[in-house]
Design an enzyme around this catalytic site. Structure first.
Site: not given
Ligand SMILES: [Mg+2]
Ligand SMILES: [Zn+2]
Lengths: 105, 483, 476
Positions: B157, B82, B181
């Site tokens: 996310s 990420k 997330s």
């Protein structure tokens, strides 16, 4: 400043003050929209106002630890050139900023 | 794309082959790069693909293997990070304009640990700006698409990392979970996703959203792979004061045990709102575990329902402070102005997206003079209630089962511009961030439109071994065709 | 002795001091880059110091220990404590928040006794991190106002500080100066800080207000940027008079932060407190509580050296001088008191040794204590006059020691006896009857001339005090 027990409705003036504190320039449009949205959210938070929390200890640490230390020993530093190379502005080995006014401490 | 993850090769299998020399790391990398070349244009999982770096790393690993050295338990495993984990010399953006041009001068601890174990970083993945969102629509670089249906969101996310694993771009992805997330996009993309106990994995080098909630965890194609990843990245880090100073037991060993005798809790006062297909799969999961030898018990977690409210005060409050450093002085974007104070205001207004601004405003308000006690202070007390309720529930149950997401993957724009609608995506995941306890998504068949549905396994503080036993049992029964 | 004029009329002054001291650690408060003054800009930097995304703080154990030393030396209670974030934007504050202690500081409720006996309460002494340094380019004299841009050096960012907050127990500029001096002596003695105001490792902010006896306390102003002990007194004195002038001309004092300007010896408005600070304090989630164990506190306490006040009274006892006398104060401040005591232990006269050391040794004494002891003995036994002893002392200092009696002999130094002095006095009166007449009619200056004649005739061997006594005896 008084500590309201029950949150009051948020006003555009309060939102403008918060925007100043947060250093976020907002347009008049944004101010209106944010006021409406924040007001909607804060209204939603009324559900925890109904709870009796007087005897509840606030929880600040998800995993309780204490006394975490580091030895006072120097480790290698970052390279100044590598750091300043990606700075928005630099001069003489230092970060360069516009005149500092309105910020006196 | 197969909706269940079992058809994709596992990291464990790849590592074993590359380690014993029967397969070249470079071939593994090339294969993945080919898949990326084919589908990335429609998925947009990555902010940057590090093809050359990945090839170079693979060559090095192959050399080590030929020299008789062992590069580690993740030899040749391809990973996606990420884009909120710092990678030295590689852009790290949090999918925000405000970090434009920044090259971190250091690596996150997780990145060190993965490289030291022989893993190969293939790219940095897209996310909701600063990890604020549940759909990866709030990225400054455009949304990521769900590999199962590109008209739908991958969740968020950590949508890019979840999509990377679901699309076969990498065997493993890493995300961060502040309110769901990792688990929610894992559910929407049909992969395993774990949020460990707060402090299980070092946060050093993870760009903070909400410091007291953030945890890093893996996306994988199997429960065993997830166990392997946590065995590698877990453990104490002297650079993170909140990192738990102890060794964690091997999760790969833990999953050897079945669930006979375990008590699985059903939360009877769980907030409603999950779609029927999701509820149906949850019921099948309870049946599956009962059939596997567990007992199902009823528990109550009354404060669960206040999680969302507490979270949307605590997380923005911390974020408002964590994101204050993006001021145009030392790194990232600057919009010039006549003086520094004016420069702050215009830089931050131009650099942050709508949702980030909204949360900074909310958090600043909640902490500001006169409102602290009414908002932030109360939220911290609710956090305690939730934690205490979980503690009581875990006296009766070894693990809890809930939906991960209230629905399967939704279409772009489906949550419109009502922020609260989006926030509801995290109803079931947020409470364990507040309590600091572990939770994970296990893909468990499909629901509406043939899209993946996941169930969430929750456990008490540092009870990852139990959580993984339950997850492994669900996975085993599912692939055994019990559905 | 006061350097200041004091306040007009019956105005009373109320002063509270906030003193920031940089701790003498090797590294920063929360990271491992060097805590070192004077290095090239932005070389002592690491991810935490720069406030880089993803960086996390870890508390320096040595900094905690030094902060505890300060607390214990100031008679504080050392207690479990936490760190908060104080949120504000400033370009030399890299994270846009300062990590500081807020409602739960490490040290609380202590006191400091000034040499003159005044006791100043210590409200708290808490830990926090320092900010970087801004240099203002263009404009006049490196000031913020009128500068065309500024440059930021973050070497100092993250340096460990202890902020020592006094209670408003100080009521004169002299006492404020004395407090800062005494505090500095303590900090140096316990090894917590080098406490150099000129290098900024000790910085003083003063809260000043004035009021009439019996009237409620006045509105206070905070004075910042006081860069020397001398300026502490001058800035307070100036500020007090400014406030009195305002009030006496019918105006009100406004609560303000003011800046002391050394170049024009005035305080200037920095900002008005009316735009209320909103620092949005909250517990720093990246740090965990600090809970010093009783055993740790006891160990630190036991390791503290004797503090200046105790050393002054010990030296006063040994020398028979008042504890607040200039000689005792200076010798303890210079850390020469042990030496004076050892001269006494070597059989010397401590009172004379105190005077010698104060006058002849700016730095640490290099003359063996036994050698100085021998010299003081010769003086008090009357074998040498004070003037002669000074000559021997100068030679001892020049040679780094030596046998005082051998030096005296080599220079032909010996005090001459009383009958010889009497003879010389009579000769001097005869030689200058004019002076004698004037002396008899009360002209003190004339005595100097007569003493001078005697000293000259004796080649400095006569004891000046004895000559004076004899002259006075003759006159009466
Ligand atoms: Mg202060
Ligand atoms: Zn301070």
């Amino acid at each position: 400043m008084p500590e309201p027990d029950v949150p009051v409705r948020i006003t555009p003036a309060a939102v403008a003050k918060v925007a100043r504190l947060a250093r976020l320039d907002v347009t008049a449009d944004e101010l209106q929209r944010m006021t409406a949205q924040l007001d909607g959210m804060l209204e939603h938070f009324a559900d925890i106002d109904a709870l009796d929390l007087s005897d509840v200890e606030p929880m600040t640490q998800p995993f309780p630890l204490a006394n975490v230390f580091r030895a006072d020993v120097v480790q290698p530093c970052l390279d100044r050139d590598e750091v300043l190379a990606v700075a928005p502005a630099a001069e003489d080995g230092r970060f360069r900023v516009p005149p500092i006014i309105g910020l006196e401490l | 794309m197969s909706p269940d993850s079992s058809s994709r090769p596992t990291a464990r299998a790849v590592a074993a082959e590359v380690r014993d020399g029967s397969r070249k790391a470079l071939d593994v990398v090339e294969q993945h790069l080919a898949v990326i070349a084919a589908r990335e244009p429609e998925i947009h999982a990555f902010n940057v693909v590090l093809a050359d770096e990945a090839r170079a790393a693979a060559v090095k690993i192959d050399e080590m293997v030929s020299a008789g050295e062992d590069p580690g338990p993740l030899t040749g495993v391809t990973v996606a990070l990420k884009d909120n984990m710092c990678t030295r010399g590689v852009p790290t953006t949090c999918s925000s304009k405000i970090l434009a041009g920044w090259l971190p001068p250091y690596d996150a601890t997780v990145v060190h640990k993965l490289r030291d174990a022989g893993a190969i970083v293939v790219g940095k993945t897209n996310l909701d700006e600063f990890a604020m969102g549940s759909s990866t629509e709030n990225s400054a670089f455009g949304p990521t698409h769900n590999p199962h249906d590109v008209t739908r969101v991958p969740g968020g996310s950590s949508g890019g990392s979840a999509a990377s694993v679901a699309a076969g771009f990498t065997q493993v992805g890493f995300g961060s979970d502040t309110g769901g997330s990792i688990r929610q996009p894992a559910a929407l993309c049909g992969v395993v996703g774990v949020k460990p106990t707060y402090g299980y994995v070092s946060r050093y080098g993870l760009i903070a959203f909400a410091s007291s909630l953030d945890q890093i965890g893996p996306f994988t194609n199997s429960v065993e792979d997830a166990a392997l990843m946590l065995d590698v990245i877990g453990g104490h880090d002297p650079l993170d004061s909140t990192s738990i100073p102890q060794q964690h037991p091997s999760l790969r060993e833990a999953i050897q045990q079945d669930v006979t005798g375990l008590r699985i809790g059903r939360i009877t006062d769980l907030p409603a709102g999950a779609d029927a297909d999701v509820v149906e799969r949850l019921e099948v999961a309870f049946d599956t575990l009962r059939a596997a030898g567990a007992t199902i018990v009823d528990v109550q977690v009354p404060a669960f329902t206040f999680g969302l409210t507490a979270y949307y005060l605590i997380a923005p409050a911390e974020a408002s402070s964590n994101l204050a450093r993006y001021d145009g002085v030392r790194y990232g974007m600057r919009v010039e102005a006549a003086d520094t104070n004016a420069m702050y205001g215009v830089t931050r207004a131009a650099g942050f997206g709508e949702e980030v601004k909204r949360r900074i405003m909310l958090g600043t308000y909640a902490l500001s003079a006169g409102y602290y006690d009414a908002y932030y202070g109360k939220a911290l007390k609710v956090r305690r209630l939730i934690s205490d309720d979980f503690e009581r529930a875990y006296q009766h149950a070894d693990a809890l089962l809930t939906p991960t997401s209230p629905s399967v993957a939704f279409q772009f724009g489906a949550k419109g511009d009502n922020p609260l609608a989006m926030y509801l995506c995290d109803t079931y995941t947020i409470p364990s961030n507040l309590s600091g306890q572990p939770g994970m998504n296990v893909p468990f068949g499909t629901g509406a439109h043939g899209l993946p549905v996941g169930v969430q396994v929750l456990a008490g503080t540092l009870q990852e071994p139990t959580m993984f036993r339950v997850a492994a049992a669900l996975e085993r029964e599912l692939s055994g065709g019990l559905q | 002795m006061s350097e200041y004029d004091g306040l007009p009329g019956d105005w009373q002054l109320v002063i509270g001091l906030e003193v920031h001291v940089e701790l003498a650690t090797a590294t920063k408060l929360f990271s491992a880059s060097p805590n070192r003054f004077g290095d090239e800009p932005n070389t002592n930097i690491d991810p935490v110091t720069l406030g880089l995304p993803g960086a996390l703080p870890v508390l320096n154990e040595r900094a905690v220990e030094l902060a505890m030393r300060i607390g214990l030396a100031l008679n504080c209670t050392v207690r479990p404590c936490t760190f908060h974030r104080k949120n504000y934007f400033y370009p030399d504050m890299p994270k846009a928040y300062q990590v500081s202690q807020y409602d739960q500081p490490l040290n609380v409720d202590g006191f400091l006794d000034l040499p003159n006996g005044v006791r100043v309460g210590i409200e708290r002494a808490h830990m926090e991190e320092d900010a970087g340094k801004s240099t203002h380019v263009g404009g006049t004299g490196g000031r913020v106002h009128g500068a065309s841009y500024s440059l930021i050096d973050l070497n100092r960012a993250g340096v460990p500080l202890v902020e020592i907050v006094s209670r408003p127990d100080i009521h004169s500029a002299d006492d404020a100066r004395s407090y800062v001096n005494e505090l500095r002596g303590i900090l140096v003695a316990i090894g917590a800080s080098d406490a150099k105001m000129e290098e900024g490792s000790m910085r003083v902010d003063a809260n000043v207000s004035v009021h009439k006896p019996g009237a409620p306390l006045g509105t206070r102003c905070e004075i910042k940027n006081v860069n020397s002990v001398r300026s502490v007194g001058r800035a307070i004195e100036y500020e007090a008079r400014r406030q009195i002038d305002l009030i006496e001309s019918g105006e009100a004092v406004r609560q303000q932060t003011r800046h002391w300007d050394e170049s024009d010896s005035r305080t200037h408005t920095l900002r008005s407190k009316e735009d209320a600070d909103d620092y949005r304090y909250f517990l720093e989630p990246d740090l965990v509580p600090l809970v010093p164990s009783a055993e740790w506190i006891a160990r630190v306490k036991a390791s503290l050296p004797m503090l200046p006040a105790a050393r002054r009274s010990r030296l006063a006892d040994a020398t028979g001088q008042p504890a607040n006398s200039e000689a005792v104060t200076i010798v303890v401040e210079r850390g020469q008191d042990e030496y004076v005591l050892s001269v006494g232990k070597s059989g010397g006269n401590s009172a004379r040794a105190l005077v010698y050391v104060k006058e002849a040794f700016a730095d640490s004494p290099i003359v063996p204590a036994a050698d100085l002891a021998a010299l003081t003995q010769m003086e008090v036994s009357g074998a040498l006059t004070a003037t002669q002893a000074k000559i021997v002392l100068a030679e001892l200092v020049a040679n780094g020691g030596g046998d005082a009696s051998a030096i005296a002999a080599a220079h032909g130094l010996e005090a001459i006896d009383a009958s010889a002095i009497e003879k010389l006095v009579d000769e001097a009166i005869a030689a200058d009857p004019d002076a004698w007449q004037k002396f008899c009619s009360g002209d003190a200056k004339a005595m100097g001339a007569l003493v001078g004649l005697v000293m000259k005739a004796s080649k400095g061997k006569a004891d000046g005090k004895a000559v004076t006594a004899l002259l006075q005896q003759r006159r009466s």
